[in-house]
Write a protein that holds these residues in place. Sequence first.
Motif, short mmCIF file in Angstrom:
data_model
loop_
_atom_site.label_atom_id
_atom_site.label_comp_id
_atom_site.label_asym_id
_atom_site.label_seq_id
_atom_site.Cartn_x
_atom_site.Cartn_y
_atom_site.Cartn_z
N GLU A 297 0.82 -1.20 0.00
CA GLU A 297 0.00 0.00 0.00
C GLU A 297 0.86 1.26 0.00
O GLU A 297 0.61 2.21 -0.75
CB GLU A 297 -0.93 -0.01 1.22
CG GLU A 297 -1.79 1.22 1.38
CD GLU A 297 -2.84 1.38 0.30
OE1 GLU A 297 -3.29 2.52 0.05
OE2 GLU A 297 -3.20 0.36 -0.33
N VAL A 298 1.87 1.28 0.84
CA VAL A 298 2.75 2.45 0.91
C VAL A 298 3.53 2.62 -0.38
O VAL A 298 3.58 3.71 -0.96
CB VAL A 298 3.72 2.32 2.11
CG1 VAL A 298 4.77 3.43 2.07
CG2 VAL A 298 2.96 2.36 3.42
N LEU A 299 4.15 1.55 -0.86
CA LEU A 299 4.98 1.63 -2.05
C LEU A 299 4.16 2.03 -3.28
O LEU A 299 4.65 2.76 -4.15
CB LEU A 299 5.67 0.29 -2.29
CG LEU A 299 6.72 0.24 -3.41
CD1 LEU A 299 7.79 1.30 -3.20
CD2 LEU A 299 7.35 -1.15 -3.48
N GLY A 300 2.91 1.59 -3.33
CA GLY A 300 2.06 1.91 -4.47
C GLY A 300 1.73 3.38 -4.60
O GLY A 300 1.27 3.84 -5.66
N GLN A 301 1.96 4.16 -3.55
CA GLN A 301 1.68 5.59 -3.58
C GLN A 301 2.91 6.44 -3.91
O GLN A 301 2.83 7.67 -3.94
CB GLN A 301 1.11 6.02 -2.23
CG GLN A 301 -0.19 5.34 -1.87
CD GLN A 301 -0.74 5.81 -0.54
OE1 GLN A 301 -0.83 7.01 -0.28
NE2 GLN A 301 -1.12 4.88 0.31
N LEU A 302 4.04 5.79 -4.15
CA LEU A 302 5.29 6.51 -4.36
C LEU A 302 5.80 6.32 -5.79
O LEU A 302 5.48 5.34 -6.45
CB LEU A 302 6.36 6.01 -3.38
CG LEU A 302 5.99 6.07 -1.89
CD1 LEU A 302 7.08 5.45 -1.04
CD2 LEU A 302 5.73 7.52 -1.47
N SER A 303 6.61 7.28 -6.24
CA SER A 303 7.28 7.17 -7.53
C SER A 303 8.78 7.34 -7.31
O SER A 303 9.20 8.17 -6.49
CB SER A 303 6.80 8.26 -8.50
OG SER A 303 5.43 8.08 -8.80
N VAL A 304 9.58 6.56 -8.02
CA VAL A 304 11.03 6.65 -7.87
C VAL A 304 11.68 6.83 -9.24
O VAL A 304 11.10 6.47 -10.27
CB VAL A 304 11.61 5.40 -7.17
CG1 VAL A 304 10.98 5.19 -5.81
CG2 VAL A 304 11.43 4.15 -8.01
N ASP A 305 12.86 7.42 -9.23
CA ASP A 305 13.60 7.60 -10.48
C ASP A 305 14.31 6.32 -10.89
O ASP A 305 14.22 5.89 -12.05
CB ASP A 305 14.63 8.73 -10.32
CG ASP A 305 13.96 10.06 -10.04
OD1 ASP A 305 13.08 10.45 -10.83
OD2 ASP A 305 14.31 10.71 -9.03
N THR A 306 15.03 5.70 -9.95
CA THR A 306 15.80 4.48 -10.25
C THR A 306 15.51 3.44 -9.19
O THR A 306 15.65 3.70 -7.99
CB THR A 306 17.31 4.77 -10.28
OG1 THR A 306 17.59 5.74 -11.29
CG2 THR A 306 18.09 3.49 -10.58
#
Length: 259
Positions: free
Chosen positions: A165-174
């Motif tokens: 749930e937490v990771l699904g709300q984030l965006s990362v470059d690499t």
Amino acid sequence: MTRKERWQTLLDLLVERGELEVEPAAEALGVSAATIRRDLDQLAEQQLLVRTRGGAVLHGVSYELPLRYRTSRRAAEKGRISETVAALIVPGEVIGLTGGTTTTEVARALAARPDLATGSPALTVVTNALNIAGELVIRPQFKIVLTGGVARPQSYELTGPLAMEVLGQLSVDTAVVGVDAFDPADGAATRHEDEAAMNRLLCERARRVVIAADSSKLGVRAFARIVATDAVDILVTDTGLAPPVAEEFEAAGVEVIRV
């Protein structure tokens, strides 16, 4: 040979053979049978193996050494790989790090970069690995985002619905991903489906996917798929990778860096 080195060697032999007898193990390590018996007793106390009358067997059908006992495997290769991966990261990026011995070394290499010694933040690190977060959180120039979830003692990784749930709300470059296997035909994989699900989501949330893996993990398969080969942008590995396998990765669109 130190006790830690003996234990590592014994566990490696046990994984390779499935069982160990005291006398052959003593001969292989060049120590007394009494020393091996004590070592096996102590490893059994930590539930890393099961003692038998004449030696030891694996602890259960699916066997995986805790992270602290895997750090010395192929250490030189992992050191070169981690430094190369760290050099790919641009100051100010948001990076994702999965758990594992190689990704832990990547975190340490990032922490040692002089150009990342300052910044607001110098890097934002998203991870589900407790040990990586613990090592980097003392560096104020790094912003650390740790997912929630249920901890796996073998890898120190957080998994499960809360972590997803937490990771699904984030965006990362690499995304820097550690794997148990990466095959040109079958893609990147790990032994556990819960870790695979977390790693897959991290890759989906990233603009660039980098796999950091020594050559022993390449051209082989593991149980739970993370992503297909064409979802990987860069593979950083050591020079032990066979040229034909490297060519297969490159044909699938993966940039292969051998160090």
